[in-house]
Structures are given as C-alpha cells and as structure tokens.
Design a protein around this motif. Structure first.
Motif, PDB file in Angstrom:
ATOM      1  N   ARG A 109     -39.359 -21.705   4.178  1.00  0.00           N
ATOM      2  CA  ARG A 109     -37.804 -21.534   4.038  1.00  0.00           C
ATOM      3  C   ARG A 109     -37.169 -20.283   4.364  1.00  0.00           C
ATOM      4  N   GLU A 157     -39.554 -18.406   8.105  1.00  0.00           N
ATOM      5  CA  GLU A 157     -40.226 -18.383   6.980  1.00  0.00           C
ATOM      6  C   GLU A 157     -39.685 -17.407   6.042  1.00  0.00           C
ATOM      7  N   ALA A 184     -35.606 -25.006   8.505  1.00  0.00           N
ATOM      8  CA  ALA A 184     -36.032 -24.210   7.258  1.00  0.00           C
ATOM      9  C   ALA A 184     -34.789 -23.348   6.534  1.00  0.00           C
ATOM     10  N   GLY A 185     -33.426 -23.827   7.330  1.00  0.00           N
ATOM     11  CA  GLY A 185     -32.161 -23.600   6.575  1.00  0.00           C
ATOM     12  C   GLY A 185     -31.403 -22.477   7.185  1.00  0.00           C
TER      13      GLY A 185
END
Length: 226
Positions: A109, A157, A184-185
């Motif tokens: 994330r 990450e 991952a946003g």
C-alpha cells in the motif's frame, strides 16, 4: 567483446530472450522495448508488451543491487498487467487490473501522507530547481534509486512517500511501475496532472508523478502555476 559493451550485451540478451518467449505466447501482441528498434506496427494493434530489459544501467555497471527488469502489458493505452523484478535482491513487484499490487506475494500500500511539505520523495536534484516549479519548490526530503521502475515500486509499497521525475520518461521505464503504484493507492500522472497514455507514437510521457492524493494535487498546482 564486439562493438557493444557488456551492459549492452546483457540488455540485448535479456531483450531477445523475453521477446522470443513472450511473442511466442502472444503473437498477436505488439512489442515496445528499449532494446528493439521501434516501428509503427505496434500502433496498429490493441495490446502490446512494453519492456525494459535492464532499468538502472548505472547500478548494473557498478555491481549494485537496485537494477530491475520491467515488463508490462498495455491494452488500448492502459497498462493492464505489470511486473518489476530485481534479480540481485530477488524481489518482485506485481499488479494487474484485476489483482492487488504485491511485493513477493504480499499486498502493498502506498503512503497515506496528506502533505507534500516534509515528504520523503524519490527524485533527482535536477528536478528540484526553481525554474521547474513556478508555484515554488516544495520542501521535501529527497532520496534516490537508479531504476525509475524501482522508484515507482518503492512508492507503491510506502517505503517512500512518492516519486517524481520532470524529464520526459520512456514508456518502458514506467509502464509496469505506473500500474503497481496506482493499484497501491498512489495518483500516477504526467507532470501536468494528466493521465498517462501508453503505446503512444513517441513512447514518452511528459514527466511522471506517483504520489498520495494530497501531495499529488499540491505538486501539480506548484508545477502548473501561472
């Protein structure tokens, strides 16, 4: 030996192996790679492989660990699957439009940071000069890794708050990392805040930002200020 140095020979060997295997599996796809002479054939098909056989050449030459293989599939301008593999670290990042972003099989994330000031951003010193930021250079903590693809994965990450480059970026350097970071946003765009388009005629993007939503909006505002 020969007219190419060892890095070029390694690039070409990896490129030839990947092209042979991937195009045998998907002969209807197009092919865009740093190490294959480009032509317009790829523009006539909906789906293409976008490949950088070795991203982070200086790290490779120096015997460092942060170089990567970057492989992506793009369909009608959008990346739908991406893999970035760092052989020296035995580390692999993956994502697709139907699968979560992963590092070595574990979900990742991006940073949840809400402000650009004080953020730890992967970028070069040359990107942080006043003439590139009409709205003012943001006060950030600057970090660096040789491979552009790896920088995007580190942003994905959350090990850093994001990455940016204000130079034109070749699609093969950023295609896989862009999908991994986005899934991952992170918000991933060019330097003007426009969505990235892949398999374009020039095969380049006008810079790349991969940042959390708040810092991304602030960066675009500073970069595009009148």
């Amino acid at each position: 030996g020969g007219e190419h140095g060892p890095v070029t020979e390694a690039d070409l060997a990896v490129n030839d192996m990947l092209k042979a295997k991937l195009m045998a599996a998907r002969p209807e796809y197009g092919w865009l790679s740093e190490e294959t002479p480009d032509n317009t054939d790829r523009l006539a098909v909906d789906t293409v492989f976008i490949v950088d056989p070795i991203d982070g050449t200086r790290a490779f030459v120096a015997g460092e660990e942060t170089w990567a293989h970057s492989l992506a599939v793009a369909h009608r301008g959008r990346v739908t699957a991406g893999v970035v593999y760092l052989p020296a670290l035995d580390r692999i990042y993956t994502a697709s439009d139907s699968a979560l972003p992963m590092r070595d099989g574990q979900a990742i994330r991006a940073s949840g940071r809400d402000r650009l000031q004080g953020a730890n951003i992967l970028t070069t010193k040359a990107n942080m000069v006043p003439e590139k930021w009409p709205g003012g250079v943001p006060e950030i903590i600057r970090s660096f890794r040789a491979s552009l693809a790896y920088r995007m994965c580190l942003a994905a990450e959350g090990r850093f708050d994001g990455m940016l480059t204000l130079r034109d970026a070749w699609e093969w350097d950023i295609a896989a990392g862009a999908l991994i970071a986005e899934r991952a946003g992170a918000v991933v765009t060019d330097m003007a805040g426009q969505p990235l388009q892949f398999n374009s005629p020039g095969a380049q993007a006008k810079g790349v930002l991969a940042l959390p939503p708040g810092p991304h909006a602030e960066a675009v505002a500073r970069l595009t200020a009148a």
